[in-house]
Design an enzyme around this catalytic site. Structure first.
Site, short mmCIF file in Angstrom:
data_model
loop_
_atom_site.label_atom_id
_atom_site.label_comp_id
_atom_site.label_asym_id
_atom_site.label_seq_id
_atom_site.Cartn_x
_atom_site.Cartn_y
_atom_site.Cartn_z
N ASP A 21 0.86 -1.19 0.00
CA ASP A 21 0.00 0.00 0.00
C ASP A 21 0.90 1.23 0.00
OD1 ASP A 21 -1.79 -2.06 0.52
OD2 ASP A 21 -3.06 -0.84 1.81
N LYS A 74 -10.29 0.08 -2.64
CA LYS A 74 -10.21 -0.12 -1.20
C LYS A 74 -10.51 1.18 -0.45
CE LYS A 74 -7.00 -1.30 2.54
NZ LYS A 74 -5.67 -1.81 2.91
N LYS A 132 -6.92 3.23 -3.47
CA LYS A 132 -7.36 3.23 -2.07
C LYS A 132 -7.57 4.67 -1.63
CE LYS A 132 -5.33 1.97 2.44
NZ LYS A 132 -4.23 1.25 3.11
#
Lengths: 304, 285
Positions: A141, A240, A204
């Site tokens: 991430d 996400k 995300k």
């Protein structure tokens, strides 16, 4: 490398986002009535989409092991619940997590690239990715340089993500836009386009360290970007939302929005994740409530 | 004259949850009738979801209420008494239209005020009364202190709609618990007006949550909810007590039964919702 090199997206093709329209539309998703069996299956699905997350200065190997046990089997008395999709930790704890999840199928995700601010040199950020991947991370991430993005240095952001993607090797790359710092939906849309074109496997919303974190409207803007990108290129990109999703009810709103925007294909942990820490227990409590008819208490669920 | 042509402004009796006065989420209501069958008001018919929301509010409020000093809780209870005193006439009127004679109404309100003052005094004194230093045969300093049970659901007396209600909740509050209260079904007016009093008495939001509705509909959920630590049942019906006992067993809820009437002023009612913690402290180290 067989794939063509990534090409910078043509941002002139983007239309502006209708703020009022997006917020209105997002609100509509909260008016669906999801009850009994559909609710139970939505709750169970949400558990399998969890990126069980701990990103605190006080994280220790013990805490991570405990969370891994929870991710593997969220509800000890009921093996049909879960497992969660992944466990999300800082790079130094990847090795511990990898060992703890074993062959359970739970992935290990690591934040990297100077999380959460992204304010360090690209060289160090790339080496952080390599370190995490080397330690066994299945997913990375990364955070983007929001300052540069707001300056309009879009190419630089694009190149940065491309380099990070290369550094990931076989690991999946999730690109955190940190929408709470991006000011407008238009910037969110631009950032989504750049990230997807540069090779992101997931986009995300947030690090969870900045307020506001994930909201329904901002997620909708990103889902629509994913839809348009899929229509143009045929490549599916995951989504996400992270931060601020703490109750089961909100999680179900997200699933409704996902289904009605991108369709059934995205309704799996392969393409959709919740980044959350306190959501897990609320989902479990709601599942128990559906099964027993009794309202539950946090006293009877493990804290981590 | 303008007064003659005035449109009647009738009070809407709503619920009291988390410091707010919402309508029931179910949208239902029931009619409250006076002595001669005249319609007095439409009262909210709370659902189990309203109860659940009340429990969430009470759970959230508990650490703050438990953590505030006993002295402060006493001051707040005294303030409730002050506010109630100031609205005596309104309460007397509500009691009268629900069937009391003027003199009993007057007595009931006065007694309710006195009862609140009584428990206001106890709130920082019962701890010393009920604590003990215990003789043990090992080298330990051994002592026991009462601590609040937590979130208490209350099925208030049916017949005594103001004094009974106050006598049920005052000891619970004095002891540092938070509560969700189901008011008298046939006489709910004073309960909601009392909620207004609580709301203007520095009682933090969520410490008392007031519901009106049907007891047989809500009581099973009171007994079953896993996040309710204790239940006060004011009832003369054996069947009801049996049902509650059975359903409350799942999370070992503390169930206290009292008759369907106002409880006497007594510090032992505070002890009903206290857990005794005993500490063994080594001596001579």
């Amino acid at each position: 490398m067989s794939a063509d090199p990534p090409i910078f997206p043509d941002l002139r093709m983007l239309s502006t986002i209708d703020q009022v329209g997006v917020e209105e539309r997002a609100q509509r998703f909260q008016a669906r009535s999801i009850k009994s069996e559909s609710k139970l299956s939505a709750l169970k699905l949400a558990v399998t989409m969890l990126d069980v997350t701990t990103l605190e200065g006080k994280d220790s190997p013990g805490k991570v092991k405990q969370l891994c046990a929870k991710a593997k089997r969220p509800l000890p008395e009921d093996p049909s619940i879960g497992p969660a999709a992944a466990i999300c930790v800082y790079p130094r704890l990847v090795r511990v997590a990898k060992e703890a999840v074993g062959r359970s199928g739970v992935k290990v995700a690591s934040v990297a690239t100077g999380f959460p601010s992204g304010q360090s040199r690209l060289k160090e950020r790339l080496s952080e990715i390599r370190y995490a991947v080397g330690a066994g991370a299945d997913e990375i991430d990364m955070v983007i340089s929001r300052g540069k993005l707001l300056h309009g240095e879009f190419r630089s952001i694009f190149d940065e993500i491309v380099r990070c993607k290369e550094a990931c090797g076989g690991a999946h790359l999730k690109v955190i836009l940190e929408t709470g710092e991006l000011q407008t939906y238009d910037t969110v849309r631009i950032a989504s386009e750049i990230a997807m074109a540069a090779g992101a496997d997931f986009i995300k919303t947030s690090t969870g360290k900045i307020q506001p974190a994930a909201t329904l409207p901002v997620t909708l803007v990103m889902l629509e970007a994913i839809q348009d990108y899929y229509d143009r290129t045929g490549r599916m990109v995951g989504m996400k939302p992270a931060g601020g999703i703490s109750d089961a009810k909100t999680a179900i709103h997200y699933l409704v929005m996902l289904k009605e925007t991108l369709g059934k294909e995205w309704l799996t942990s392969r393409w959709f994740r919740f980044g959350a820490s306190s959501l897990t227990n609320d989902l479990l409590m709601q599942i128990r409530k559906q099964q027993t008819g009794r309202y539950q208490s946090a006293d009877y669920f493990t804290k981590d | 004259m303008a007064a003659k042509n005035r449109l009647a402004v009738n009070k809407t009796y709503k619920l009291y949850l988390g410091g707010k006065f919402p309508r029931t989420e179910s949208g239902r209501y029931y009619e409250v009738k006076g002595r001669k069958g005249a319609l007095l008001a439409n009262a909210s018919r709370a659902s189990r979801k309203d109860f659940r929301n009340g429990v969430v509010a009470a759970r959230k409020a508990w650490p703050g209420w438990d953590g505030s000093s006993a002295y402060l809780r006493g001051q707040i209870l005294y303030r409730i008494a002050e506010m109630l005193e100031g609205r005596t006439e309104q309460f007397e009127e509500e009691l009268r239209i629900q069937g009391s004679t003027p003199s009993t109404a007057k007595k009931e309100v006065a007694k309710a005020v006195d009862l609140l003052v009584h428990y206001a005094g106890w709130s920082d004194k019962y701890q010393s009364l009920f604590s003990s230093v215990n003789p043990v045969s090992t080298p330990h300093f051994n002592f026991s202190v009462p601590e609040p049970t937590g979130v208490v659901a209350v099925a208030a007396p049916e017949k005594s709609s103001l004094l009974g209600l106050c006598s049920a909740i005052a000891p619970i509050l004095a002891g540092g618990n938070t509560s969700i209260v189901l008011a008298s079904h046939s006489k709910p007016l004073c309960a909601i007006t009392l909620a207004e009093v609580l709301n203007s008495s520095d009682v933090p939001a969520g410490v008392v949550n007031m519901l009106t509705g049907f007891r047989d509909e809500l009581l099973p959920h009171f007994a079953e909810h896993m996040d309710v630590n204790a239940l006060l049942l004011c009832s003369d019906m054996e069947e009801e007590a049996k049902m509650v006992g059975k359903r409350a067993a799942e999370n070992l809820k503390r169930v206290v039964s009292h008759p369907d009437s106002a409880l006497e002023e007594d510090p032992y009612h505070i002890l009903d919702f206290q857990e005794v913690k005993t500490t063994w402290h080594p001596v001579g180290v």
